[in-house]
Design an enzyme around this catalytic site. Structure first.
Site, PDB file in Angstrom:
ATOM      1  N   THR A 101      44.247  45.749  49.018  1.00 23.41           N
ATOM      2  CA  THR A 101      43.641  45.607  50.347  1.00 23.41           C
ATOM      3  C   THR A 101      44.618  45.880  51.486  1.00 23.41           C
ATOM      4  OG1 THR A 101      42.177  43.947  49.444  1.00 23.41           O
ATOM      5  CG2 THR A 101      42.412  43.955  51.811  1.00 23.41           C
ATOM      6  N   ASP A 125      43.542  49.881  42.924  1.00 28.16           N
ATOM      7  CA  ASP A 125      43.087  48.500  43.067  1.00 28.16           C
ATOM      8  C   ASP A 125      43.819  47.745  41.958  1.00 28.16           C
ATOM      9  OD1 ASP A 125      40.200  46.915  44.006  1.00 28.16           O
ATOM     10  OD2 ASP A 125      41.365  46.112  42.334  1.00 28.16           O
ATOM     11  N   SER A 126      44.323  46.568  42.248  1.00 30.52           N
ATOM     12  CA  SER A 126      45.167  45.912  41.242  1.00 30.52           C
ATOM     13  C   SER A 126      44.393  45.471  40.017  1.00 30.52           C
ATOM     14  CB  SER A 126      45.947  44.753  41.855  1.00 30.52           C
ATOM     15  OG  SER A 126      45.155  43.597  41.955  1.00 30.52           O
ATOM     16  N   GLN A 142      44.362  24.794  30.215  1.00 33.32           N
ATOM     17  CA  GLN A 142      43.441  25.294  31.253  1.00 33.32           C
ATOM     18  C   GLN A 142      43.702  24.604  32.584  1.00 33.32           C
ATOM     19  OE1 GLN A 142      39.361  25.017  29.795  1.00 33.32           O
ATOM     20  NE2 GLN A 142      39.997  25.809  27.808  1.00 33.32           N
ATOM     21  N   CYS A 143      44.441  23.498  32.569  1.00 32.43           N
ATOM     22  CA  CYS A 143      44.740  22.789  33.831  1.00 32.43           C
ATOM     23  C   CYS A 143      45.770  23.576  34.636  1.00 32.43           C
ATOM     24  CB  CYS A 143      45.327  21.417  33.541  1.00 32.43           C
ATOM     25  SG  CYS A 143      44.211  20.340  32.657  1.00 32.43           S
TER      26      CYS A 143
END
Ligand code: ASP
Length: 348
Positions: free
Chosen positions: A17, A61-62, A282-283
């Site tokens: 962007t 675009d990344s 996942q935390c």
């Protein structure tokens, strides 16, 4: 030795962007070139630095970022290493944390700042965050301490007002300007009226060894996110892939998974076959401790390696890097249990 020359910075624009402008007719975001870029950031002229730019042709675009582009960036930095004091990489935010992590391993013993930044709003827009991010990143890349050494000889992400170790960051926000966080490691600097560096946290290269870039990444791995209700048939299909060399298990809490005999057996079998299993949580904050609950212990018994407090981005790229070296399974496990670029906190 004190550096006396004016600082020189190489900007590497990969896409994203920050380097886009809205097409007034279609409303779509389009890439623009370095001359246009400079018109939008006239402040660049006010630095007393030599600033050169290299654009990816074409910018990406990344979300399209891949190991081959990390290799391209690493090669540019290595080829231009002696010619510049610091490097600023302009990059899309979506996979910025992966690129920062990958480069932190690929640019072994780097002695110059490699600051990655981008923006949420294109640089041509009135309220853009891109200008601030870019200008401060350049300042950080050029900053030297009283001995004339670079302030931050590390791969970092600078975003909004924080400088973070690259391999500790994660994108956390799709629209706010504070798009990145480093949950398990403090920021290396804060930019306000002054840029305040936490010098005791910043890594320094080993002066007895040279800068050593690496270019081989092996991506024969996958991430398996554990969730309640996962079905054997679905999981088996993906875990039976030929050529699979590593599986990153994104587990619950402190490293736990459902106690399903089929899951244990499948993981044990993979591990016995030489596939590396790494347990990450996942935390966002905290570390994996597999022996805390039965549900974690079973993964340890199945052969999983502790990912401690690493981000997923860092584990993915570290494994690609280690697999790319063709090391033995034991050596990879040993290095997964070692902090090699500030990516992990291991308390023995
Ligand atoms: N999709 C864009 C990218 O990552 C988003 C951004 O730059 O912020 O390239």
């Amino acid at each position: 030795m004190k550096a006396t020359h004016e600082p020189s910075i190489l900007l590497i624009y990969t896409g994203g962007t920050i380097g886009m402008i809205e097409n007034p007719e279609t409303g779509a975001l389009e890439n623009f070139d370095w001359d246009q870029f400079r018109q939008y950031v006239p402040e660049l002229k006010r630095f007393n630095y030599r600033i050169d730019a290299l654009m990816f042709g074409p910018p990406i675009d990344s979300s399209d970022m891949e190991p081959k582009y990390w290799v391209k960036i690493a090669r540019i930095i290595s080829e231009k290493y002696d010619a510049y004091d610091g490097f600023v990489i302009l990059h899309g935010t979506d996979t910025m944390a992966f690129t920062a992590s990958a480069l932190s391993f690929m640019l072994e013993n780097v002695g110059k700042p490699v600051i990655i930044t981008g923006s949420q709003l294109p640089i041509g827009q009135l309220r853009t965050d891109g200008k601030e991010n870019l200008l401060t990143s350049i300042e950080i890349a050029a900053a030297r301490n009283a001995e004339g050494q670079p302030m931050v000889p590390e791969v970092c992400i600078f975003f909004e007002n924080r400088l973070m170790r690259g391999n500790r960051t994660t994108k956390i926000n799709t629209e706010g300007f504070n798009a990145f966080r480093s949950f398990n490691f403090p920021s290396l600097a804060r930019a306000g009226i002054h840029i305040k560096y936490e010098t005791h946290l910043i890594r320094r290269p080993d002066p007895t060894r040279p800068f050593c870039p690496h270019y081989l990444m092996d991506n024969n791995l996958l991430i398996l996110t554990i969730f309640p209700g996962m079905r054997r048939e679905m999981i088996d299909t993906i875990l039976q892939q030929k050529g699979l060399k590593a599986v990153i298990l994104k587990t619950f809490g402190s490293g736990n998974a459902p106690q399903k005999p089929w899951l244990f057996d499948r993981l044990r079998e993979l591990s016995d076959r030489g596939v590396i299993l790494v347990n990450v949580t996942q935390c966002s904050t905290g570390t994996v401790e597999m022996s805390r609950y039965e549900t974690g212990l079973q993964l340890l018994q199945a052969g999983a390696v502790n990912g401690y407090d690493s981000t997923v981005e860092s584990v993915v790229t570290k494994l690609m890097f280690l697999l790319g070296h063709n090391y033995s399974k034991d050596r990879i496990i040993e290095l997964m249990n070692t902090d090699i670029a500030g990516e992990v906190t291991i308390s023995h």
